[in-house]
Motif scaffolding. Structure first.
Motif, PDB file in Angstrom:
ATOM      1  N   TYR A 135      34.765  31.968 -52.889  1.00 43.53           N
ATOM      2  CA  TYR A 135      35.764  32.976 -53.205  1.00 43.53           C
ATOM      3  C   TYR A 135      35.653  34.251 -52.370  1.00 43.53           C
ATOM      4  CZ  TYR A 135      39.467  34.850 -56.118  1.00 43.53           C
ATOM      5  OH  TYR A 135      40.665  35.330 -56.553  1.00 43.53           O
ATOM      6  N   PRO A 136      34.463  34.843 -52.259  1.00 42.36           N
ATOM      7  CA  PRO A 136      34.386  36.084 -51.471  1.00 42.36           C
ATOM      8  C   PRO A 136      34.923  35.927 -50.044  1.00 42.36           C
ATOM      9  CG  PRO A 136      32.376  35.776 -52.703  1.00 42.36           C
ATOM     10  CD  PRO A 136      33.179  34.514 -52.878  1.00 42.36           C
ATOM     11  N   PHE A 137      34.643  34.776 -49.418  1.00 41.99           N
ATOM     12  CA  PHE A 137      35.136  34.516 -48.064  1.00 41.99           C
ATOM     13  C   PHE A 137      36.655  34.506 -48.012  1.00 41.99           C
ATOM     14  CE2 PHE A 137      31.220  32.242 -46.536  1.00 41.99           C
ATOM     15  CZ  PHE A 137      31.038  33.087 -45.469  1.00 41.99           C
ATOM     16  N   VAL A 143      44.936  45.766 -50.882  1.00 45.41           N
ATOM     17  CA  VAL A 143      43.656  45.158 -50.528  1.00 45.41           C
ATOM     18  C   VAL A 143      42.900  44.666 -51.750  1.00 45.41           C
ATOM     19  CG1 VAL A 143      41.364  45.651 -49.588  1.00 45.41           C
ATOM     20  CG2 VAL A 143      43.394  46.360 -48.337  1.00 45.41           C
ATOM     21  N   SER A 154      35.202  43.192 -40.688  1.00 51.08           N
ATOM     22  CA  SER A 154      34.207  42.263 -41.248  1.00 51.08           C
ATOM     23  C   SER A 154      34.585  40.824 -40.949  1.00 51.08           C
ATOM     24  CB  SER A 154      34.096  42.437 -42.767  1.00 51.08           C
ATOM     25  OG  SER A 154      33.709  43.744 -43.080  1.00 51.08           O
ATOM     26  N   VAL A 160      37.628  45.720 -43.885  1.00 54.69           N
ATOM     27  CA  VAL A 160      37.726  44.305 -44.229  1.00 54.69           C
ATOM     28  C   VAL A 160      38.060  43.479 -42.987  1.00 54.69           C
ATOM     29  CG1 VAL A 160      39.296  42.684 -45.341  1.00 54.69           C
ATOM     30  CG2 VAL A 160      38.241  44.492 -46.687  1.00 54.69           C
ATOM     31  N   TRP A 200      38.760  35.479 -50.156  1.00 53.70           N
ATOM     32  CA  TRP A 200      39.333  36.749 -50.565  1.00 53.70           C
ATOM     33  C   TRP A 200      39.287  37.752 -49.407  1.00 53.70           C
ATOM     34  CZ3 TRP A 200      37.328  41.684 -51.093  1.00 53.70           C
ATOM     35  CH2 TRP A 200      38.146  42.589 -51.796  1.00 53.70           C
ATOM     36  N   LEU A 201      38.159  37.760 -48.684  1.00 49.81           N
ATOM     37  CA  LEU A 201      37.993  38.696 -47.571  1.00 49.81           C
ATOM     38  C   LEU A 201      39.031  38.428 -46.488  1.00 49.81           C
ATOM     39  CD1 LEU A 201      35.849  40.909 -46.609  1.00 49.81           C
ATOM     40  CD2 LEU A 201      34.925  39.113 -45.190  1.00 49.81           C
TER      41      LEU A 201
END
Lengths: 315, 307
Positions: free
Chosen positions: B54-56, B70, B278, B275, B58-59
């Motif tokens: 999820y974090p990936f 965002v 990143s 973001v 989402w990022l």
């Protein structure tokens, strides 16, 4: 020129000569490491020990001040703070990290055909640059809008201000660090897969159920890998830097207090490269070195009783 | 209808009763319990996979959202925009940072691989007095915390006038690295020694044996070394903080940190910029992973089991 045609006596002489040359050639091959060891390990060790007894700001020559740095260290409240933060972080993070790795590895070990896919999913976070992990921490754990608190809110929990409330900064960083357990998972999975099937079979014949097998076969057989992970992650935990530094330090952070995230190596870095207190920072480095050594030795001694190495007599 | 498997008990019940032997009756509950475990494992894995992925996702998704959105929890941006990528490119010398990182990464990975392979070969092939002790010393340096040698090492580069240049970011790799020496030596010990002795008899030089025979045979271990080092160097923040001063010399992690400082703490939290940067910093590592997946998994397993 063919060596095969050479007489036996010739060959013996040649062999003896070759052996003498051997050491020379070996040294030639080892030379990169020998030079590197001298210049970037041995000398820095000696020099850093010397610097720890001096006052040195890079511009002026180091001046010898005896144990003053170490005395000051004992009284520096920031050292106590940084050391406390670091020890607390490591003491909580390492057990959780190992536990999560173990659970994931056990699941993967039973995943069958989909194991490869899940292994990739669990490992990928480890490839993320730590700076990006620090950024993700700030975003996901944002007190007002972050995903974590949104998710908690949806089940009726009012999440804390993870990134600003000193009491919640370390728990947040610890949870974030669990995202990058991938390498440990792979080590444990490899260990699980190398447990010989016969051991389980004979345990089953002896009437051992699932839990008995786990305790008497699996755990002892993977204990060296578990121990390795504990040691490596403890050393890494005591030197934690990147994520916390990204999220809380650096130019212009006047938004909130970062005392809760002041880890030992961050403070060391500040002393050395921001305040240019090279002597003081060197003393700090030696304290850290001593601490890491002490912790590792304790772990080694304890592991004698807990870790089972195959092919070694158990007393 | 699709995807719904018949419950495990159905087929067992459908069996003619006379064919059910006592042993079989006993096995059936265990088999269904096994199936329950398998279902539970699948569910747990699927849930955990969502948590980890999820974090990936989402990022990456957030990098295509306009500033105000965002933080929204939508994986498909409500308003899809490339603007963040354009802005990051304008606000930061990203091309320069990527070039710097690429230079440092390639130099670091190539030099550490060749030098470590040389040293590993020295330990694997030659027999000389003090070899065991010397190799013990190599292993011991792996335990040394970087913080202890960090300051004198900085002073060396400072004395050489190289602080602020890219050189300190990779040049230490000319002198081999203990972990890779260990890894490569383990591999080289498994190579057939006769081959090298035969080559020597045929008149190959020591260097020739290493360069033309041992090195090509060690390809798997070399691939592990390359991939590991690429990842380590591409993501290295601490060294970049110590040695790089001018934004024009920044590597990607240092640049990303500078963006966090400028658009986070120093600005009004322009998350969309941070973001997006990143994502740009992370994507090459994802690509490296998929190229070197086998080597990475193998290298980690081998390192962990022998350590």
């Amino acid at each position: 020129m063919s060596a095969v045609a050479a007489a036996p006596a010739d060959r013996r002489v040649a062999r003896r000569r070759a052996r003498r040359r051997n050491t020379g050639s070996a040294l030639l091959f080892l030379s990169p490491w020998l030079i590197g060891f001298g210049v970037f390990t041995a000398w820095p060790l000696v020099y850093s020990a010397y610097l720890s007894f001096t006052d040195y700001d890079v511009i002026n020559d180091p001046s010898f001040i005896g144990t003053a740095n170490y005395v000051e260290l004992m009284q520096d409240p920031k050292i106590a703070l940084a050391l406390g933060n670091t020890l607390m972080f490591t003491a909580v993070q390492v057990p959780l990290y190992v536990l999560v790795s173990l659970v994931l590895a056990l699941l993967l070990n039973r995943a069958g055909r989909s194991a490869g896919f899940y292994r990739t999913v669990f490992f990928l976070p480890k490839m993320t640059p730590p700076v990006a992990v620090g950024v993700l921490f700030l975003l996901l754990f944002n007190g007002q809008n972050g995903l974590i608190n949104t998710a908690l809110g949806s089940i009726g929990i009012d999440g804390p201000a993870w990134t600003t409330d000193p009491a919640w900064v370390k728990p947040g960083l610890i949870i974030m660090s669990l995202w990058t357990v991938g390498a440990s998972v792979i080590i444990l999975l490899a260990a699980l897969q190398s447990v010989p099937e016969e051991l389980y079979e004979s345990a089953r014949i002896d009437g051992a159920g699932f839990w008995r097998q786990s305790l008497s076969v699996t755990l002892p057989m993977i204990s060296p890998a578990l121990f390795f992970i504990v040691v490596v992650n403890t050393i890494a935990g005591l030197q934690t830097f990147d994520e916390a530094y990204t999220a809380f330090f650096g130019a212009g952070n006047t938004t909130y207090s970062n005392d809760a995230a002041l880890f030992y190596v961050i403070y060391l870095f500040q002393q050395a490269f921001q305040f240019l207190n090279m002597g003081y920072a060197s003393a700090m480095a030696w304290i850290l070195f001593g601490l890491i050594m002490a912790v590792t030795v304790v772990q080694l001694v304890v592991s004698r009783r807990l870790v089972y190495y195959e092919g070694e007599d158990q007393k | 209808m699709t995807g719904v498997l018949p419950p495990p008990t159905v087929s067992a019940d459908a069996d003619p009763p006379e064919r059910v032997s006592p042993g079989r009756v006993e096995r059936t509950p265990r088999r269904s319990r096994k199936r329950v475990v398998r279902v539970l494992v699948s569910v747990a894995l699927a849930l955990l996979a969502v948590v980890f992925a999820y974090p990936f996702v989402w990022l990456i998704s957030a990098s295509f959202k306009p500033r105000g959105q965002v933080f929204d929890n939508k994986l498909i941006p409500e308003t899809f925009t490339w603007d963040n990528y354009v802005r990051v490119w304008q606000e930061a010398p990203l091309a320069l940072w990527l070039t710097n990182t690429l230079i440092v990464t390639v130099l670091a990975a190539v030099t550490v691989t060749i030098s470590s392979a040389m040293v590993a070969w020295g330990f694997a092939y030659f027999r000389f007095r003090g070899r065991g002790m010397l190799f013990g010393l190599v292993l011991a340096t792996m335990m040394l915390p970087g913080a202890v040698t960090m300051i004198p090492t900085f002073l060396i580069w400072n004395a050489l006038g190289m602080v602020g240049t890219l050189t300190p970011m990779w040049a230490q790799n000319l002198f081999a690295s203990a972990f890779y020496v260990f890894l490569l030596r383990q591999f080289m010990l498994g190579l057939p020694r006769d081959l090298f002795d035969a080559a020597r008899v045929d008149g190959a030089s020591q260097w020739g044996v290493f360069w033309r025979i041992a090195l090509p045979l060690s390809k798997p271990a070399i691939a592990v070394t390359l991939v590991f080092e690429v990842q380590a160097v591409w993501t290295d923040l601490m060294r970049a903080l110590i040695y790089l001063r001018d934004s024009a010399t920044f590597t990607i992690p240092r640049g990303l940190k500078a963006l966090v400082d400028a658009f986070g703490f120093g600005g009004e939290w322009h998350w969309e910029i941070i973001v997006t940067a990143s994502v740009i910093a992370t994507v090459p590592m994802i690509i490296i992973f998929f190229i070197g997946q086998r080597q990475i998994i193998h290298g980690i397993s081998a390192g962990g089991l022998k350590g």
